[in-house]
Design an enzyme around this catalytic site. Structure first.
Site, mmCIF file in Angstrom:
data_model
loop_
_atom_site.group_PDB
_atom_site.id
_atom_site.type_symbol
_atom_site.label_atom_id
_atom_site.label_comp_id
_atom_site.label_asym_id
_atom_site.label_seq_id
_atom_site.Cartn_x
_atom_site.Cartn_y
_atom_site.Cartn_z
ATOM 1 N N LEU A 176 23.567 -6.980 -38.030
ATOM 2 C CA LEU A 176 22.334 -6.424 -37.451
ATOM 3 C C LEU A 176 22.063 -7.217 -36.187
ATOM 4 O O LEU A 176 21.816 -8.426 -36.245
ATOM 5 C CB LEU A 176 21.162 -6.533 -38.440
ATOM 6 C CG LEU A 176 21.159 -5.488 -39.562
ATOM 7 C CD1 LEU A 176 22.232 -5.776 -40.582
ATOM 8 C CD2 LEU A 176 19.795 -5.422 -40.227
ATOM 9 N N PHE A 177 22.137 -6.521 -35.062
ATOM 10 C CA PHE A 177 22.239 -7.202 -33.787
ATOM 11 C C PHE A 177 21.050 -6.867 -32.891
ATOM 12 O O PHE A 177 20.927 -5.751 -32.398
ATOM 13 C CB PHE A 177 23.542 -6.745 -33.130
ATOM 14 C CG PHE A 177 23.999 -7.583 -31.981
ATOM 15 C CD1 PHE A 177 24.693 -8.769 -32.198
ATOM 16 C CD2 PHE A 177 23.756 -7.186 -30.672
ATOM 17 C CE1 PHE A 177 25.144 -9.547 -31.144
ATOM 18 C CE2 PHE A 177 24.201 -7.962 -29.598
ATOM 19 C CZ PHE A 177 24.895 -9.136 -29.845
ATOM 20 N N HIS A 201 22.581 -1.899 -33.591
ATOM 21 C CA HIS A 201 21.307 -2.232 -32.959
ATOM 22 C C HIS A 201 20.319 -1.116 -33.217
ATOM 23 O O HIS A 201 20.616 0.051 -32.995
ATOM 24 C CB HIS A 201 21.476 -2.429 -31.453
ATOM 25 C CG HIS A 201 20.160 -2.698 -30.771
ATOM 26 N ND1 HIS A 201 19.504 -3.886 -30.894
ATOM 27 C CD2 HIS A 201 19.376 -1.897 -30.010
ATOM 28 C CE1 HIS A 201 18.353 -3.826 -30.223
ATOM 29 N NE2 HIS A 201 18.258 -2.633 -29.674
ATOM 30 N N GLY A 280 20.617 -12.640 -38.368
ATOM 31 C CA GLY A 280 20.364 -13.933 -37.738
ATOM 32 C C GLY A 280 19.156 -14.637 -38.322
ATOM 33 O O GLY A 280 18.575 -15.502 -37.674
ATOM 34 N N GLN A 289 10.280 -13.931 -41.964
ATOM 35 C CA GLN A 289 11.438 -14.615 -42.534
ATOM 36 C C GLN A 289 11.045 -15.700 -43.536
ATOM 37 O O GLN A 289 11.772 -16.661 -43.732
ATOM 38 C CB GLN A 289 12.309 -15.196 -41.418
ATOM 39 C CG GLN A 289 12.866 -14.110 -40.505
ATOM 40 C CD GLN A 289 13.656 -14.648 -39.334
ATOM 41 O OE1 GLN A 289 14.178 -15.757 -39.386
ATOM 42 N NE2 GLN A 289 13.742 -13.889 -38.272
ATOM 43 N N CYS A 447 25.257 10.157 -15.985
ATOM 44 C CA CYS A 447 26.584 10.205 -16.617
ATOM 45 C C CYS A 447 26.374 10.296 -18.126
ATOM 46 O O CYS A 447 25.239 10.345 -18.588
ATOM 47 C CB CYS A 447 27.416 8.998 -16.201
ATOM 48 S SG CYS A 447 26.836 7.448 -16.902
HETATM 49 P P1 ATP Z 1 17.004 -12.725 -32.993
HETATM 50 O O1 ATP Z 1 16.963 -14.008 -32.227
HETATM 51 O O2 ATP Z 1 18.358 -12.428 -33.586
HETATM 52 O O3 ATP Z 1 16.431 -11.581 -32.202
HETATM 53 P P2 ATP Z 1 14.467 -13.208 -34.187
HETATM 54 O O4 ATP Z 1 14.274 -14.662 -34.202
HETATM 55 O O5 ATP Z 1 13.879 -12.421 -33.097
HETATM 56 O O6 ATP Z 1 16.035 -12.914 -34.278
HETATM 57 P P3 ATP Z 1 13.579 -11.219 -36.124
HETATM 58 O O7 ATP Z 1 13.074 -10.325 -35.069
HETATM 59 O O8 ATP Z 1 12.768 -11.430 -37.363
HETATM 60 O O9 ATP Z 1 13.917 -12.686 -35.608
HETATM 61 O O10 ATP Z 1 14.985 -10.671 -36.566
HETATM 62 C C1 ATP Z 1 15.721 -11.286 -37.571
HETATM 63 C C2 ATP Z 1 17.073 -10.620 -37.702
HETATM 64 O O11 ATP Z 1 16.924 -9.238 -38.040
HETATM 65 C C3 ATP Z 1 17.868 -10.630 -36.434
HETATM 66 O O12 ATP Z 1 18.590 -11.830 -36.282
HETATM 67 C C4 ATP Z 1 18.765 -9.440 -36.628
HETATM 68 O O13 ATP Z 1 19.857 -9.755 -37.463
HETATM 69 C C5 ATP Z 1 17.870 -8.461 -37.341
HETATM 70 N N1 ATP Z 1 17.170 -7.595 -36.369
HETATM 71 C C6 ATP Z 1 15.905 -7.715 -35.909
HETATM 72 N N2 ATP Z 1 15.613 -6.757 -35.024
HETATM 73 C C7 ATP Z 1 16.721 -5.981 -34.908
HETATM 74 C C8 ATP Z 1 17.065 -4.807 -34.164
HETATM 75 N N3 ATP Z 1 16.201 -4.229 -33.330
HETATM 76 N N4 ATP Z 1 18.311 -4.301 -34.309
HETATM 77 C C9 ATP Z 1 19.198 -4.867 -35.147
HETATM 78 N N5 ATP Z 1 18.934 -5.962 -35.870
HETATM 79 C C10 ATP Z 1 17.704 -6.517 -35.774
#
Ligand code: ATP
Ligand code: MG
Length: 487
Positions: A176-177, A201, A280, A289, A447
């Site tokens: 999850l990115f 994403h 993350g 979290q 495009c």
């Molecule tokens: P990051 O530094 O990775 O953005 P963060 O400190 O902002 O994390 P959160 O927003 O709570 O913390 O997100 C925690 C985790 O949830 C992220 O690391 C990612 O794995 C996932 N995540 C959060 N938002 C998204 C998104 N829009 N798309 C995909 N994954 C997400």
């Protein structure tokens, strides 16, 4: 140039798994070299080391191949006897030890009429006349020599690798990115343990925001993902965030949004054959979290969720982000606050979470997923995803007075296009550049997904045209229009 590549944990493997690991490692090294335009090289498995001969300095590339703990630039010779080893050593190291303290270390594999310490002694004697003294605890210079069968390798420079295991030896996960500091670093830790990582994403911001996320992924892919073809899926989560805002009680919104992300990711994971999810998250970093909330979020998926950063502090994560070259790219990815909550729950209750979730129409999820866009990260060039978005326009803000030029194929154009847009090939457009520049017209180039247009806009700008590209391309426009129709 010649290199000895030092293997880390690979040397611990049984004979059978070793063969598989080495095949994958070789494949990944080929990929690293060839994707950096290097075609002329020779590689040999020396058991315990890999020998590589290549026409240029590739230490910086090889360091980023997981499974290697060190990259050593060497010179090698076939030798006859101990004398021969000592003479060559004298030639090579004479100037290097001059006026400094030194020690000799030898590593020997094979059958020889001498031992490693004999090599140390003979070479030490030869070099002593140039050096200040011998020091075997902490010399200014270590002279390192490897004797392997009939060849001797003299160390010139050593570069540390990142260790781990070759990518592809441990299956696949879906990360999850978000593109911020954390999730790319989390993904990197999985890659380092030999796991192939694909990315997903959930789009909450506009196309320009996504481009910044995409750039982080492209950098990660081209520098670290050797040996496979990583993909990123873009899933529009704005309708889901909206539904959550409208239906879910305020304090549970963020937890529910996360749970929806996990659900969506699980569906894609199944489709691509990933064995687990990666995030993350680290305990307590933000209110969503907390340990408790992580556990309740977890309940939304049957997949194992790996969180490589669970015990890291933010400063440590940012240090890694810098080390792996992603800091500059992650830095400009803004946090998107899709849901502003006054006081989010920190002790989520699973019952309440599922209750709140049941207020959502789950077909929204299916719909968002079916609209997803997939990008092949190793094919996208960094120039197509620029760091600044000054020439980007969002689908919602195409200037009224602009000429819209659609450079997609004529068939796609015929099926559907932005009203008033003109279909041209890239060449036709460039031929018109001088005319557009003279007339001072604003031009918006469209495009398929907003990558090809970026480069054309750059060329048009050089010719003096007030050119822009449609961020996210025609795909983003379609989505925008669909959302408007829904109201
Ligand atoms: P990051 O530094 O990775 O953005 P963060 O400190 O902002 O994390 P959160 O927003 O709570 O913390 O997100 C925690 C985790 O949830 C992220 O690391 C990612 O794995 C996932 N995540 C959060 N938002 C998204 C998104 N829009 N798309 C995909 N994954 C997400
Ligand atoms: Mg974030």
């Amino acid at each position: 140039m010649e290199y000895l590549l030092r293997l880390g944990e690979l040397t611990l493997k049984s004979r059978r798994s070793r063969k598989r690991f080495m095949d994958i490692l070789f494949n990944n090294i080929y990929d690293a070299l060839e994707s950096n335009g290097i075609k002329d090289y020779r590689m040999i498995d020396l058991y315990g080391r890999v020998y590589l001969e290549v026409d240029r300095d590739v230490s910086d590339i090889l360091r980023r191949v997981f499974g290697l703990v060190g990259v050593v630039e060497v010179v090698s010779y076939e030798f006859d006897d101990l004398e021969d080893i000592a003479s060559k050593a004298e030639e090579i190291y004479r100037d290097i030890v001059k006026g400094r303290s030194f020690g000799v270390k030898t590593n020997r594999v094979g059958n020889h009429p001498f031992k490693s310490i004999d090599v140390n002694k003979v070479v030490g004697e030869r070099l002593l006349k140039y050096a200040s003294r011998v020091d075997l605890s902490s010399p200014d210079v270590w002279v390192k020599i490897e004797v392997r069968d009939d060849k001797v390798y003299y160390y010139l420079r050593e570069y540390p690798g990142y260790g781990g295991l070759p990518i592809g030896t441990e299956g696949k996960v879906l990360a999850l990115f978000s593109g911020g500091y954390d999730s790319p670093v989390a993904a990197w830790h999985m890659l380092r343990r030999g796991v192939e990582v694909d990315f997903i994403h959930f789009q909450l911001g506009g196309e320009r925001h996504f481009n910044k996320v995409l750039r982080v992924a492209v950098e990660l892919a081209r520098n670290w993902c050797y040996g496979y073809k990583p993909k990123i899926f873009k899933v529009d989560f704005r309708p889901i965030a909206k539904a959550i805002r409208e239906n879910v009680r305020q304090d549970y919104r963020i937890v529910i949004l996360k749970r929806m992300m996990y659900r969506a990711a699980s569906i894609i994971a199944e489709e691509i054959g990933a064995d687990a999810l990666v995030t993350g998250e680290s305990i307590g970093q933000v209110s969503s979290q907390t340990l408790r909330n992580l556990v309740v979020t977890d309940m939304a998926t049957e997949y194992t969720v790996f969180r490589p950063l669970i015990g890291f502090d933010k400063v440590e994560i940012i240090d890694v982000s810098r080390e792996i070259g992603l800091y500059e790219y992650s830095k400009i990815v803004e946090e998107v606050c899709a849901l502003v909550e006054e006081r989010p729950v920190i002790n989520a209750d699973p019952e309440i979470a599922s209750q709140e979730e049941s207020k959502l129409d789950m077909s929204l999820l299916t719909e968002s997923l079916s609209d997803r866009v997939k990008y092949d990260l190793r094919i996208i060039r960094p120039e197509q995803v620029p760091m600044t978005d000054e020439y980007a326009v969002e689908p919602s803000s195409i200037p009224e007075d602009a000429i819209i030029i659609d450079i997609r194929g004529s068939f796609s154009y015929m099926l559907n296009h932005i009203p008033g847009s003109i279909n041209m090939t890239e060449k036709e457009l460039l031929d018109k550049a001088d005319e557009f520049a003279r007339e001072g017209k604003k031009v918006v180039v469209v495009c398929p997904v907003g990558l090809d247009s970026v480069e054309i806009v750059k060329v048009l700008r050089e010719k003096g045209v007030k050119a822009y590209y449609l961020s996210g391309g025609f795909k983003a426009y379609l989505k925008y229009r669909k959302n408007i129709q829904r109201g």
